[in-house]
Design an enzyme around this catalytic site. Structure first.
Site, PDB file in Angstrom:
ATOM      1  N   MET A  34       0.795  -1.241   0.000  1.00  0.00           N
ATOM      2  CA  MET A  34       0.000   0.000   0.000  1.00  0.00           C
ATOM      3  C   MET A  34       0.819   1.279   0.000  1.00  0.00           C
ATOM      4  O   MET A  34       0.264   2.361   0.171  1.00  0.00           O
ATOM      5  CB  MET A  34      -0.961  -0.008   1.200  1.00  0.00           C
ATOM      6  CG  MET A  34      -2.080  -1.029   1.062  1.00  0.00           C
ATOM      7  SD  MET A  34      -2.936  -0.942  -0.538  1.00  0.00           S
ATOM      8  CE  MET A  34      -3.747   0.649  -0.347  1.00  0.00           C
ATOM      9  N   HIS A  53      -3.629  -5.266  -9.221  1.00  0.00           N
ATOM     10  CA  HIS A  53      -4.444  -4.115  -8.858  1.00  0.00           C
ATOM     11  C   HIS A  53      -5.911  -4.467  -9.050  1.00  0.00           C
ATOM     12  O   HIS A  53      -6.289  -5.027 -10.084  1.00  0.00           O
ATOM     13  CB  HIS A  53      -4.062  -2.920  -9.740  1.00  0.00           C
ATOM     14  CG  HIS A  53      -4.881  -1.702  -9.468  1.00  0.00           C
ATOM     15  ND1 HIS A  53      -4.648  -0.900  -8.385  1.00  0.00           N
ATOM     16  CD2 HIS A  53      -5.941  -1.169 -10.111  1.00  0.00           C
ATOM     17  CE1 HIS A  53      -5.533   0.082  -8.383  1.00  0.00           C
ATOM     18  NE2 HIS A  53      -6.332  -0.053  -9.414  1.00  0.00           N
TER      19      HIS A  53
HETATM   20  N1  NHR Z   1       4.662   2.453  -6.860  1.00  0.00           N
HETATM   21  C1  NHR Z   1       4.907   2.835  -8.109  1.00  0.00           C
HETATM   22  N2  NHR Z   1       5.916   3.690  -8.319  1.00  0.00           N
HETATM   23  N3  NHR Z   1       4.157   2.431  -9.174  1.00  0.00           N
HETATM   24  C2  NHR Z   1       3.128   1.591  -8.978  1.00  0.00           C
HETATM   25  O1  NHR Z   1       2.419   1.193 -10.017  1.00  0.00           O
HETATM   26  C3  NHR Z   1       2.816   1.150  -7.657  1.00  0.00           C
HETATM   27  C4  NHR Z   1       3.616   1.618  -6.610  1.00  0.00           C
HETATM   28  C5  NHR Z   1       3.331   1.241  -5.285  1.00  0.00           C
HETATM   29  C6  NHR Z   1       2.266   0.425  -5.014  1.00  0.00           C
HETATM   30  C7  NHR Z   1       0.213  -0.812  -5.729  1.00  0.00           C
HETATM   31  C8  NHR Z   1      -1.024   0.100  -5.969  1.00  0.00           C
HETATM   32  C9  NHR Z   1      -2.307  -0.660  -6.163  1.00  0.00           C
HETATM   33  O2  NHR Z   1      -2.337  -1.823  -6.569  1.00  0.00           O
HETATM   34  C10 NHR Z   1       1.440  -0.029  -6.053  1.00  0.00           C
HETATM   35  C11 NHR Z   1       1.721   0.311  -7.377  1.00  0.00           C
HETATM   36  C12 NHR Z   1      -0.912   2.270  -2.848  1.00  0.00           C
HETATM   37  C13 NHR Z   1      -1.400   3.479  -3.308  1.00  0.00           C
HETATM   38  C14 NHR Z   1      -1.505   4.678  -2.409  1.00  0.00           C
HETATM   39  O3  NHR Z   1      -2.131   5.667  -2.742  1.00  0.00           O
HETATM   40  C15 NHR Z   1      -1.790   3.553  -4.646  1.00  0.00           C
HETATM   41  C16 NHR Z   1      -1.664   2.441  -5.480  1.00  0.00           C
HETATM   42  C17 NHR Z   1      -1.152   1.245  -5.003  1.00  0.00           C
HETATM   43  C18 NHR Z   1      -0.794   1.161  -3.685  1.00  0.00           C
HETATM   44  N4  NHR Z   1      -0.828   4.652  -1.228  1.00  0.00           N
HETATM   45  C19 NHR Z   1      -0.822   5.739  -0.245  1.00  0.00           C
HETATM   46  C20 NHR Z   1       0.602   6.344  -0.141  1.00  0.00           C
HETATM   47  O4  NHR Z   1       0.669   7.555   0.142  1.00  0.00           O
HETATM   48  C21 NHR Z   1      -1.219   5.263   1.120  1.00  0.00           C
HETATM   49  C22 NHR Z   1      -2.597   4.745   1.154  1.00  0.00           C
HETATM   50  C23 NHR Z   1      -2.975   4.073   2.481  1.00  0.00           C
HETATM   51  O5  NHR Z   1      -2.102   3.787   3.303  1.00  0.00           O
HETATM   52  O6  NHR Z   1      -4.168   3.800   2.665  1.00  0.00           O
HETATM   53  O7  NHR Z   1       1.610   5.621  -0.287  1.00  0.00           O
HETATM   54  O8  NHR Z   1      -3.382  -0.052  -6.019  1.00  0.00           O
END
Ligand code: NHR
Length: 138
Positions: A34, A53
């Site tokens: 995440m 995803h």
């Molecule tokens: N990182 C990159 N550079 N590119 C991708 O395609 C990524 C990645 C990191 C994680 C998984 C993704 C999913 O399957 C993933 C793909 C977390 C967030 C997010 O907004 C978005 C997409 C995914 C995972 N994270 C927040 C943050 O600020 C925290 C959200 C929370 O803790 O609830 O890191 O969807």
């Protein structure tokens, strides 16, 4: 790898990259991971890092995909396995699985059915990758 209290993102990313470089894995599979990873982190593992995803990308990158699919009255929904690139949920698609959205679906019921699909799709997608039927070409 758990983040330390108050650990800055670049520090966490470096610690995780160091650990992975030590392990020298053939593949890095994100599953329920995440935290957004920095471009510098992703660049070290181009073509080796894969994510699953819970949406039919390019629809609904990011969070709360089931809620957004319902809000937009999607008739079909599903999951996508893709190579990870710096841009979030935007890397080349390896495989997708789809289902019908039902009139009575809630965020929870949809999430549960998509999760079942994910558990079938991820191993199928990895069989394609390991058989070299699919590869990342920059
Ligand atoms: N990182 C990159 N550079 N590119 C991708 O395609 C990524 C990645 C990191 C994680 C998984 C993704 C999913 O399957 C993933 C793909 C977390 C967030 C997010 O907004 C978005 C997409 C995914 C995972 N994270 C927040 C943050 O600020 C925290 C959200 C929370 O803790 O609830 O890191 O969807």
């Amino acid at each position: 790898l758990a983040a330390l209290p108050e650990e800055a993102r670049p520090d966490y990313d470096r610690r995780l990259a160091d650990l992975i470089l030590t392990l020298k894995p053939d593949w890095i599979l994100l599953a329920g991971f995440m935290r957004i990873l920095s471009a510098e982190f992703v660049a070290q593992f181009t073509g080796k890092m894969i994510n699953i995803h819970p949406s039919l990308l390019p629809s609904f990158p990011g969070l709360h995909t089931h809620r957004r699919a319902l809000e937009s009255k999607s008739l079909r929904h599903g999951a996508t396995v893709h190579f990870v690139i710096p841009e979030l949920d935007a890397g080349p698609v390896i495989a997708q699985a789809q289902l019908d959205v039902l009139p009575e679906d809630t965020e929870e019921s949809l999430a549960a059915r998509v999760l079942k699909l994910e558990h079938q799709l991820y191993p199928e997608a990895m069989r394609q990758v390991l058989a070299r039927h699919v590869r990342f070409t920059p």
